[in-house]
Design a protein around this motif. Structure first.
Motif, PDB file in Angstrom:
ATOM      1  N   ASN A 134      36.394  36.958 -38.146  1.00  0.00           N
ATOM      2  CA  ASN A 134      35.901  37.149 -36.791  1.00  0.00           C
ATOM      3  C   ASN A 134      36.124  35.887 -35.956  1.00  0.00           C
ATOM      4  OD1 ASN A 134      34.752  38.601 -34.715  1.00  0.00           O
ATOM      5  ND2 ASN A 134      32.679  37.882 -35.198  1.00  0.00           N
ATOM      6  N   ILE A 135      35.972  34.732 -36.566  1.00  0.00           N
ATOM      7  CA  ILE A 135      36.183  33.487 -35.815  1.00  0.00           C
ATOM      8  C   ILE A 135      37.666  33.304 -35.475  1.00  0.00           C
ATOM      9  CG2 ILE A 135      36.106  30.961 -35.984  1.00  0.00           C
ATOM     10  CD1 ILE A 135      33.532  31.253 -37.570  1.00  0.00           C
ATOM     11  N   PHE A 136      38.517  33.494 -36.463  1.00  0.00           N
ATOM     12  CA  PHE A 136      39.929  33.163 -36.269  1.00  0.00           C
ATOM     13  C   PHE A 136      40.776  34.343 -35.800  1.00  0.00           C
ATOM     14  CE2 PHE A 136      38.601  30.034 -39.555  1.00  0.00           C
ATOM     15  CZ  PHE A 136      38.714  28.906 -38.773  1.00  0.00           C
ATOM     16  N   LEU A 137      40.385  35.575 -36.059  1.00  0.00           N
ATOM     17  CA  LEU A 137      41.265  36.700 -35.782  1.00  0.00           C
ATOM     18  C   LEU A 137      40.721  37.641 -34.710  1.00  0.00           C
ATOM     19  CD1 LEU A 137      43.632  36.598 -37.934  1.00  0.00           C
ATOM     20  CD2 LEU A 137      42.927  38.917 -38.430  1.00  0.00           C
ATOM     21  N   PHE A 138      39.565  38.217 -34.952  1.00  0.00           N
ATOM     22  CA  PHE A 138      39.108  39.328 -34.121  1.00  0.00           C
ATOM     23  C   PHE A 138      38.381  38.895 -32.854  1.00  0.00           C
ATOM     24  CE2 PHE A 138      38.973  41.314 -38.460  1.00  0.00           C
ATOM     25  CZ  PHE A 138      40.113  42.079 -38.296  1.00  0.00           C
ATOM     26  N   HIS A 139      37.554  37.940 -32.927  1.00  0.00           N
ATOM     27  CA  HIS A 139      36.727  37.494 -31.805  1.00  0.00           C
ATOM     28  C   HIS A 139      35.915  38.654 -31.251  1.00  0.00           C
ATOM     29  CE1 HIS A 139      38.888  33.731 -31.919  1.00  0.00           C
ATOM     30  NE2 HIS A 139      40.044  34.386 -31.804  1.00  0.00           N
ATOM     31  N   SER A 140      35.287  39.448 -32.143  1.00  0.00           N
ATOM     32  CA  SER A 140      34.560  40.641 -31.728  1.00  0.00           C
ATOM     33  C   SER A 140      33.063  40.330 -31.670  1.00  0.00           C
ATOM     34  CB  SER A 140      34.812  41.768 -32.729  1.00  0.00           C
ATOM     35  OG  SER A 140      33.957  42.836 -32.467  1.00  0.00           O
ATOM     36  N   MET A 141      32.447  40.666 -30.548  1.00  0.00           N
ATOM     37  CA  MET A 141      31.010  40.467 -30.381  1.00  0.00           C
ATOM     38  C   MET A 141      30.225  41.503 -31.177  1.00  0.00           C
ATOM     39  SD  MET A 141      29.263  38.366 -29.282  1.00  0.00           S
ATOM     40  CE  MET A 141      28.013  37.702 -28.322  1.00  0.00           C
ATOM     41  N   GLU A 142      30.769  42.702 -31.326  1.00  0.00           N
ATOM     42  CA  GLU A 142      30.085  43.735 -32.108  1.00  0.00           C
ATOM     43  C   GLU A 142      29.984  43.323 -33.582  1.00  0.00           C
ATOM     44  OE1 GLU A 142      32.556  44.620 -29.938  1.00  0.00           O
ATOM     45  OE2 GLU A 142      31.202  45.426 -28.427  1.00  0.00           O
ATOM     46  N   TRP A 144      29.877  40.256 -34.630  1.00  0.00           N
ATOM     47  CA  TRP A 144      28.846  39.223 -34.707  1.00  0.00           C
ATOM     48  C   TRP A 144      27.452  39.850 -34.712  1.00  0.00           C
ATOM     49  CZ3 TRP A 144      29.570  34.707 -36.512  1.00  0.00           C
ATOM     50  CH2 TRP A 144      30.735  33.993 -36.279  1.00  0.00           C
ATOM     51  N   LYS A 145      27.255  40.887 -33.950  1.00  0.00           N
ATOM     52  CA  LYS A 145      25.952  41.562 -33.925  1.00  0.00           C
ATOM     53  C   LYS A 145      25.644  42.212 -35.267  1.00  0.00           C
ATOM     54  CE  LYS A 145      25.901  42.551 -28.979  1.00  0.00           C
ATOM     55  NZ  LYS A 145      25.984  43.567 -27.954  1.00  0.00           N
ATOM     56  N   LEU A 146      26.642  42.869 -35.893  1.00  0.00           N
ATOM     57  CA  LEU A 146      26.432  43.493 -37.203  1.00  0.00           C
ATOM     58  C   LEU A 146      26.068  42.434 -38.264  1.00  0.00           C
ATOM     59  CD1 LEU A 146      29.283  46.149 -37.355  1.00  0.00           C
ATOM     60  CD2 LEU A 146      26.837  46.566 -37.202  1.00  0.00           C
ATOM     61  N   ILE A 147      26.822  41.340 -38.244  1.00  0.00           N
ATOM     62  CA  ILE A 147      26.539  40.271 -39.208  1.00  0.00           C
ATOM     63  C   ILE A 147      25.161  39.670 -38.930  1.00  0.00           C
ATOM     64  CG2 ILE A 147      27.233  37.973 -39.974  1.00  0.00           C
ATOM     65  CD1 ILE A 147      30.131  38.847 -39.439  1.00  0.00           C
ATOM     66  N   GLY A 148      24.836  39.460 -37.661  1.00  0.00           N
ATOM     67  CA  GLY A 148      23.532  38.890 -37.289  1.00  0.00           C
ATOM     68  C   GLY A 148      22.380  39.787 -37.700  1.00  0.00           C
ATOM     69  N   PHE A 149      22.524  41.118 -37.450  1.00  0.00           N
ATOM     70  CA  PHE A 149      21.474  42.057 -37.843  1.00  0.00           C
ATOM     71  C   PHE A 149      21.317  42.110 -39.372  1.00  0.00           C
ATOM     72  CE2 PHE A 149      22.151  44.352 -33.635  1.00  0.00           C
ATOM     73  CZ  PHE A 149      21.014  43.819 -33.066  1.00  0.00           C
ATOM     74  N   SER A 150      22.416  42.092 -40.101  1.00  0.00           N
ATOM     75  CA  SER A 150      22.368  42.145 -41.576  1.00  0.00           C
ATOM     76  C   SER A 150      21.698  40.890 -42.138  1.00  0.00           C
ATOM     77  CB  SER A 150      23.766  42.285 -42.163  1.00  0.00           C
ATOM     78  OG  SER A 150      24.367  43.470 -41.711  1.00  0.00           O
ATOM     79  N   VAL A 151      22.140  39.723 -41.687  1.00  0.00           N
ATOM     80  CA  VAL A 151      21.557  38.469 -42.196  1.00  0.00           C
ATOM     81  C   VAL A 151      20.114  38.336 -41.734  1.00  0.00           C
ATOM     82  CG1 VAL A 151      21.733  35.956 -42.075  1.00  0.00           C
ATOM     83  CG2 VAL A 151      23.783  37.328 -42.397  1.00  0.00           C
ATOM     84  N   GLY A 152      19.836  38.690 -40.473  1.00  0.00           N
ATOM     85  CA  GLY A 152      18.464  38.630 -39.961  1.00  0.00           C
ATOM     86  C   GLY A 152      17.535  39.559 -40.719  1.00  0.00           C
TER      87      GLY A 152
END
Length: 168
Positions: A134-142, A144-152
């Motif tokens: 996501n950092i180097f390739l996709f740059h997708s905010m969605e 980031w939200k999925l990862i944030g919700f999972s880790v949170g």
């Protein structure tokens, strides 16, 4: 003198009458009574001599403890008993605490623990790869939200479990 002739034997037997035989037996019994009486007298004398000795032995075997020493011994015994009880109580309390802690543990077989460790390792690696992509390739905010919700969610659930375990 040995008598071999029966006629002589009968003549000797005729010499003793029934009264004479009774008198002879009575003399024998009286002699035995005298011997027994003398023996009884000796026993009574010995008992008379040993009675004071027995009383002295009874007195000597008795232990006399002064009152102050007795009170000190009682105080020492109480202190030792209290110390032993406290030591026993501390050991028992520690053992009970260990038993309660062991009761909260979950035991799983070693192969299952290895499998769970491998799954956890690869899930962490996958999460790291998704973040890197996501950092180097996709740059997708969605993403980031999925990862944030999972880790949170994982952090909130772990905190709730630890809090509930701490409240017991």
């Amino acid at each position: 003198m040995k008598i071999t002739n029966t006629e002589d034997l009968r003549a000797e037997l005729d010499k003793f009458s029934l009264e004479q035989e009774r008198d002879r037996k009575e003399k024998e019994v009286n002699k035995e009574i005298a011997v027994l009486t003398e023996t009884l007298s000796d026993i009574n004398d010995t008992i008379g001599k040993l009675s004071p000795l027995a009383d002295a032995l009874k007195e000597a075997s008795a232990v006399h403890i002064p009152k102050d020493v007795e009170s000190q011994l009682i105080t020492l015994a109480k202190a030792q008993g209290t110390l032993a009880a406290d030591t026993f109580k501390s050991k028992v309390e520690a053992t009970v605490k260990k038993a309660k802690m062991a009761d909260k543990r979950v035991s799983i077989p070693l192969p299952a623990a290895y499998c769970l460790f491998i799954v956890f390792f690869f899930l962490a690696a996958f999460l790291g790869l998704v973040i890197a992509a996501n950092i180097f390739l996709f740059h997708s905010m969605e993403l980031w939200k999925l990862i944030g919700f999972s880790v949170g969610g994982m952090v909130v659930m772990c905190a709730a479990i630890l809090y509930a375990g701490h409240q017991r």
